[in-house]
Write an enzyme that holds these catalytic residues in place. Sequence first.
Site, PDB file in Angstrom:
ATOM      1  N   ASP A  49       0.836  -1.201   0.000  1.00  0.00           N
ATOM      2  CA  ASP A  49       0.000   0.000   0.000  1.00  0.00           C
ATOM      3  C   ASP A  49       0.870   1.250   0.000  1.00  0.00           C
ATOM      4  OD1 ASP A  49      -2.557   1.499   0.437  1.00  0.00           O
ATOM      5  OD2 ASP A  49      -1.622   1.944   2.366  1.00  0.00           O
ATOM      6  N   GLU A 121      -1.920  -5.426  -3.664  1.00  0.00           N
ATOM      7  CA  GLU A 121      -0.965  -4.643  -2.875  1.00  0.00           C
ATOM      8  C   GLU A 121       0.178  -5.525  -2.374  1.00  0.00           C
ATOM      9  OE1 GLU A 121      -4.004  -1.216  -1.116  1.00  0.00           O
ATOM     10  OE2 GLU A 121      -3.488  -2.956   0.105  1.00  0.00           O
TER      11      GLU A 121
END
Length: 228
Positions: A49, A121
């Site tokens: 992320d 992610e």
Amino acid sequence: MKLSKDMRAFQGRLGHEFTTPELLIRALTHPSVSTANREDNQRLEFLGDRVLGLVMATALLDHDRKATEGQLAPRFNALVRKEACADVAREIDLGAVLKLGRSEMMTGGRRKQALLGDAMEAVIAAVYKDAGFEAAQTVILRLWGNRIGAVEDDARDPKTALQEYVQARRQPPPAYVLVERSGPDHEPVFTIAAQLQDGTEERATAGSKRLAEQAAAKALLARLENDT
């Protein structure tokens, strides 16, 4: 460690061949199948992320050198939110190689937006740990592609945009009412009404409450703006 044929094919779709294949396997391992000897992808998701955020912030600055922070922030949010990650994951058929527990398999986990977004992610983090920032940046920019240039100038979350619109006119915030829930437990469908105090409303249907709320808010905002 040798990767399976499916995993090797996924590497091709991803655009990165792993020096340390264990990283890819970990990135694709959902917590539902983790054990004491097998790590899941949650820690990689946390890292991915942040890597994605840095790449996107840099790309947006480079793409539009005159944009203000107020313009850049909603564009950034649109590009890094879970829905965007899940869309990219679908394009490279990430779901086909996800390692899921039986319960997630039985409830359609390979198609779930949250699982796909999280795994995307984690895969980004795996590329970063395997080959460094530039390799991760190359993969991200290729996979996100035209999204960066095409992201709307006003890419705010529709619920936020609607709330700001009504607050600017000194009206109470909108309410979101569940009108109907249908479909099987593993693949529910929600119909949500976005309502104003005067009774004005728009409805939308989606596979999650959040998406249905956003779609209803977007429809209601468009109606209000057209009326004025």
